[in-house]
Design a protein around this motif. Sequence first.
Motif, PDB file in Angstrom:
ATOM      1  N   THR A   1      16.329  37.968  15.817  1.00 33.50           N
ATOM      2  CA  THR A   1      17.005  39.125  16.381  1.00 33.50           C
ATOM      3  C   THR A   1      17.650  38.767  17.728  1.00 33.50           C
ATOM      4  O   THR A   1      17.039  38.079  18.548  1.00 33.50           O
ATOM      5  N   ILE A   2      18.846  39.265  17.942  1.00 36.22           N
ATOM      6  CA  ILE A   2      19.513  39.089  19.235  1.00 36.22           C
ATOM      7  C   ILE A   2      18.958  40.135  20.188  1.00 36.22           C
ATOM      8  O   ILE A   2      19.133  41.344  19.976  1.00 36.22           O
ATOM      9  N   ILE A   3      18.280  39.701  21.240  1.00 35.07           N
ATOM     10  CA  ILE A   3      17.652  40.663  22.151  1.00 35.07           C
ATOM     11  C   ILE A   3      18.477  40.862  23.432  1.00 35.07           C
ATOM     12  O   ILE A   3      18.257  41.839  24.156  1.00 35.07           O
ATOM     13  N   LEU A   4      19.421  39.977  23.715  1.00 37.47           N
ATOM     14  CA  LEU A   4      20.210  40.136  24.942  1.00 37.47           C
ATOM     15  C   LEU A   4      21.516  39.345  24.836  1.00 37.47           C
ATOM     16  O   LEU A   4      21.516  38.197  24.401  1.00 37.47           O
ATOM     17  N   VAL A   5      22.603  40.002  25.244  1.00 38.10           N
ATOM     18  CA  VAL A   5      23.881  39.295  25.413  1.00 38.10           C
ATOM     19  C   VAL A   5      23.925  38.801  26.853  1.00 38.10           C
ATOM     20  O   VAL A   5      24.131  39.578  27.791  1.00 38.10           O
ATOM     21  N   VAL A   6      23.681  37.525  27.010  1.00 37.96           N
ATOM     22  CA  VAL A   6      23.683  36.938  28.356  1.00 37.96           C
ATOM     23  C   VAL A   6      25.097  36.882  28.911  1.00 37.96           C
ATOM     24  O   VAL A   6      25.345  37.216  30.075  1.00 37.96           O
ATOM     25  N   TRP A   7      26.024  36.439  28.082  1.00 39.17           N
ATOM     26  CA  TRP A   7      27.437  36.352  28.472  1.00 39.17           C
ATOM     27  C   TRP A   7      28.272  36.834  27.294  1.00 39.17           C
ATOM     28  O   TRP A   7      28.184  36.283  26.197  1.00 39.17           O
ATOM     29  N   PRO A   8      29.064  37.904  27.456  1.00 43.42           N
ATOM     30  CA  PRO A   8      29.767  38.514  26.315  1.00 43.42           C
ATOM     31  C   PRO A   8      30.932  37.659  25.811  1.00 43.42           C
ATOM     32  O   PRO A   8      31.493  36.842  26.552  1.00 43.42           O
TER      33      PRO A   8
ATOM     34  N   LEU B   1      38.790  35.598  21.537  1.00 42.12           N
ATOM     35  CA  LEU B   1      39.385  34.494  22.281  1.00 42.12           C
ATOM     36  C   LEU B   1      38.339  33.547  22.852  1.00 42.12           C
ATOM     37  O   LEU B   1      38.603  32.359  22.983  1.00 42.12           O
ATOM     38  N   LYS B   2      37.185  34.071  23.250  1.00 42.42           N
ATOM     39  CA  LYS B   2      36.133  33.235  23.825  1.00 42.42           C
ATOM     40  C   LYS B   2      34.780  33.633  23.245  1.00 42.42           C
ATOM     41  O   LYS B   2      34.501  34.820  23.074  1.00 42.42           O
ATOM     42  N   LYS B   3      33.947  32.624  22.988  1.00 38.40           N
ATOM     43  CA  LYS B   3      32.597  32.889  22.512  1.00 38.40           C
ATOM     44  C   LYS B   3      31.694  33.339  23.650  1.00 38.40           C
ATOM     45  O   LYS B   3      31.925  32.999  24.817  1.00 38.40           O
ATOM     46  N   GLY B   4      30.647  34.101  23.281  1.00 35.47           N
ATOM     47  CA  GLY B   4      29.638  34.511  24.233  1.00 35.47           C
ATOM     48  C   GLY B   4      28.334  33.768  24.017  1.00 35.47           C
ATOM     49  O   GLY B   4      28.255  32.855  23.182  1.00 35.47           O
ATOM     50  N   GLU B   5      27.314  34.171  24.772  1.00 36.18           N
ATOM     51  CA  GLU B   5      25.987  33.551  24.656  1.00 36.18           C
ATOM     52  C   GLU B   5      24.947  34.653  24.523  1.00 36.18           C
ATOM     53  O   GLU B   5      25.011  35.668  25.238  1.00 36.18           O
ATOM     54  N   VAL B   6      23.974  34.448  23.629  1.00 30.37           N
ATOM     55  CA  VAL B   6      22.950  35.453  23.361  1.00 30.37           C
ATOM     56  C   VAL B   6      21.577  34.789  23.323  1.00 30.37           C
ATOM     57  O   VAL B   6      21.446  33.593  23.048  1.00 30.37           O
ATOM     58  N   ILE B   7      20.571  35.607  23.620  1.00 39.56           N
ATOM     59  CA  ILE B   7      19.181  35.167  23.475  1.00 39.56           C
ATOM     60  C   ILE B   7      18.661  35.686  22.137  1.00 39.56           C
ATOM     61  O   ILE B   7      18.765  36.884  21.851  1.00 39.56           O
ATOM     62  N   VAL B   8      18.132  34.791  21.349  1.00 38.81           N
ATOM     63  CA  VAL B   8      17.671  35.117  19.999  1.00 38.81           C
ATOM     64  C   VAL B   8      16.170  34.840  19.903  1.00 38.81           C
ATOM     65  O   VAL B   8      15.677  33.822  20.397  1.00 38.81           O
ATOM     66  N   VAL B   9      15.457  35.765  19.290  1.00 37.67           N
ATOM     67  CA  VAL B   9      14.022  35.555  19.050  1.00 37.67           C
ATOM     68  C   VAL B   9      13.874  34.373  18.098  1.00 37.67           C
ATOM     69  O   VAL B   9      14.469  34.375  17.008  1.00 37.67           O
ATOM     70  N   PRO B  10      13.124  33.360  18.486  1.00 38.76           N
ATOM     71  CA  PRO B  10      13.017  32.167  17.632  1.00 38.76           C
ATOM     72  C   PRO B  10      12.321  32.477  16.320  1.00 38.76           C
ATOM     73  O   PRO B  10      11.434  33.337  16.239  1.00 38.76           O
ATOM     74  N   ARG B  11      12.753  31.749  15.298  1.00 37.93           N
ATOM     75  CA  ARG B  11      12.144  31.899  13.974  1.00 37.93           C
ATOM     76  C   ARG B  11      10.906  31.011  13.903  1.00 37.93           C
ATOM     77  O   ARG B  11      10.920  29.869  14.342  1.00 37.93           O
ATOM     78  N   CYS B  12       9.823  31.555  13.345  1.00 37.14           N
ATOM     79  CA  CYS B  12       8.567  30.783  13.195  1.00 37.14           C
ATOM     80  C   CYS B  12       8.499  30.249  11.778  1.00 37.14           C
ATOM     81  O   CYS B  12       8.160  30.992  10.828  1.00 37.14           O
TER      82      CYS B  12
ATOM     83  N   VAL C   1      38.369  43.372  25.165  1.00 38.79           N
ATOM     84  CA  VAL C   1      37.086  43.963  25.551  1.00 38.79           C
ATOM     85  C   VAL C   1      36.035  42.862  25.601  1.00 38.79           C
ATOM     86  O   VAL C   1      36.203  41.787  25.009  1.00 38.79           O
ATOM     87  N   LEU C   2      34.939  43.147  26.312  1.00 38.17           N
ATOM     88  CA  LEU C   2      33.768  42.271  26.322  1.00 38.17           C
ATOM     89  C   LEU C   2      32.765  42.852  25.333  1.00 38.17           C
ATOM     90  O   LEU C   2      32.390  44.022  25.436  1.00 38.17           O
ATOM     91  N   ASN C   3      32.334  42.035  24.398  1.00 39.35           N
ATOM     92  CA  ASN C   3      31.506  42.519  23.298  1.00 39.35           C
ATOM     93  C   ASN C   3      30.020  42.375  23.622  1.00 39.35           C
ATOM     94  O   ASN C   3      29.513  41.268  23.825  1.00 39.35           O
ATOM     95  N   PHE C   4      29.321  43.537  23.672  1.00 39.69           N
ATOM     96  CA  PHE C   4      27.862  43.579  23.815  1.00 39.69           C
ATOM     97  C   PHE C   4      27.211  44.201  22.585  1.00 39.69           C
ATOM     98  O   PHE C   4      25.994  44.443  22.572  1.00 39.69           O
ATOM     99  N   ASP C   5      27.993  44.489  21.554  1.00 37.64           N
ATOM    100  CA  ASP C   5      27.520  45.296  20.433  1.00 37.64           C
ATOM    101  C   ASP C   5      26.550  44.582  19.506  1.00 37.64           C
ATOM    102  O   ASP C   5      26.020  45.208  18.581  1.00 37.64           O
ATOM    103  N   VAL C   6      26.312  43.300  19.723  1.00 38.48           N
ATOM    104  CA  VAL C   6      25.445  42.561  18.788  1.00 38.48           C
ATOM    105  C   VAL C   6      23.975  42.636  19.175  1.00 38.48           C
ATOM    106  O   VAL C   6      23.119  42.111  18.449  1.00 38.48           O
ATOM    107  N   GLU C   7      23.669  43.248  20.303  1.00 45.06           N
ATOM    108  CA  GLU C   7      22.261  43.346  20.706  1.00 45.06           C
ATOM    109  C   GLU C   7      21.485  44.194  19.695  1.00 45.06           C
ATOM    110  O   GLU C   7      21.918  45.282  19.309  1.00 45.06           O
ATOM    111  N   GLY C   8      20.333  43.677  19.270  1.00 42.82           N
ATOM    112  CA  GLY C   8      19.480  44.394  18.329  1.00 42.82           C
ATOM    113  C   GLY C   8      19.725  44.042  16.881  1.00 42.82           C
ATOM    114  O   GLY C   8      19.005  44.538  16.001  1.00 42.82           O
TER     115      GLY C   8
END
Length: 341
Positions: free
Chosen positions: A306-313, A324-335, A271-278
């Motif tokens: 926080t992970i706001i978007l799975v760019v590539w699952p 088997l393969k890592k994905g890429e996510v957009i994360v809100v930067p820490r201040c 499967v392609l994992n999108f479950d980490v959003e949020g």
Amino acid sequence: MFRLGDCLRLCKLGFEASEPLKLQNDWLDYKSLHPRAITSQPTKDLTNTVRQNQNQIRDASSQTLENQRCNSPEENIRTHRSSYENGLSVNAQLQYENNELQSKLNAFYVTGSQSMAKSGTSENTNDKYSNTRLADRFEGNVKNVWLDLCDRLHDTFPELDRLKALSNIIKTVSTKCMEKADADIQIITSSYTVDKKEMNNFLDLRRRCGQTESKIKDVVEEIADLVWKYENVETIVKTNSANQTIVLVRRFIKDMIEVCWLMSISQPPLVLNFDVEGILYTPDAKQKFTEYSTEDVIDLDYEPGTIILVVWPSVEHRDKSGFLKKGEVIVVPRCDVEVTN
């Protein structure tokens, strides 16, 4: 009495005359002095032997022809019919043995599939549809088309909007393929209770049938028609209606459907994992996803980290037993606030 010289002269005269010498004296065996006398008898015996053999062959051939003429048409028919029936019997035996070997091969194949499904680690490396190769294909060829499409839409879409639209298309395709794969099994299991062994057999049969070119083509056409009407696709096409963009979008959807379908019917399924959003970008999430660097400024209304978007699952086993393969996510930067004295 002859002397040695007389004997030599007589021999010479005999050879020149080409016939045996006739001597009055009986004490000399003149035959030993003439070559024809030496070879005449063996040559004659050999000639007689050859003639006897030729006669025997001629007599045998005549007897064979006579026997054939003596056979009636009915006897010839019976002979040919017997040969034909013997041929049918041999063919039936060979067919039976072939079916037995095929049954053993199928049983071995199913057993191997069950073992691979149970372990989740073993697979046929020569299979072009193995999980490893499917994951490589998703990360390689399909992602290259995705990158080309991102470049194509760069000037007409803001970065986050572009990434969200493409991410939603991937998620939709993955969901549709998984639902279709499950529906094929539910048709059987909804009216028939199966045990674990039978289920493995059904899953293996689904995989083999689903990997045929005709089935892949039908699935791609069916799901592509649905996805093409999807809101995100219509937005992309309307915003950038160039022919090259449309061709690239169609290719991206086609390639994505094909690989997602093959993953859905694989054993064990992927499967392609999108479950980490949020959720927060924790060490566990970092094992499966890397951060995607964006050009746009991220809205700080979200909690930092926080992970706001799975760019590539990521590509994972459906039972969450591994990836088997890592994905890429957009994360809100820490201040990080530095405190100074």
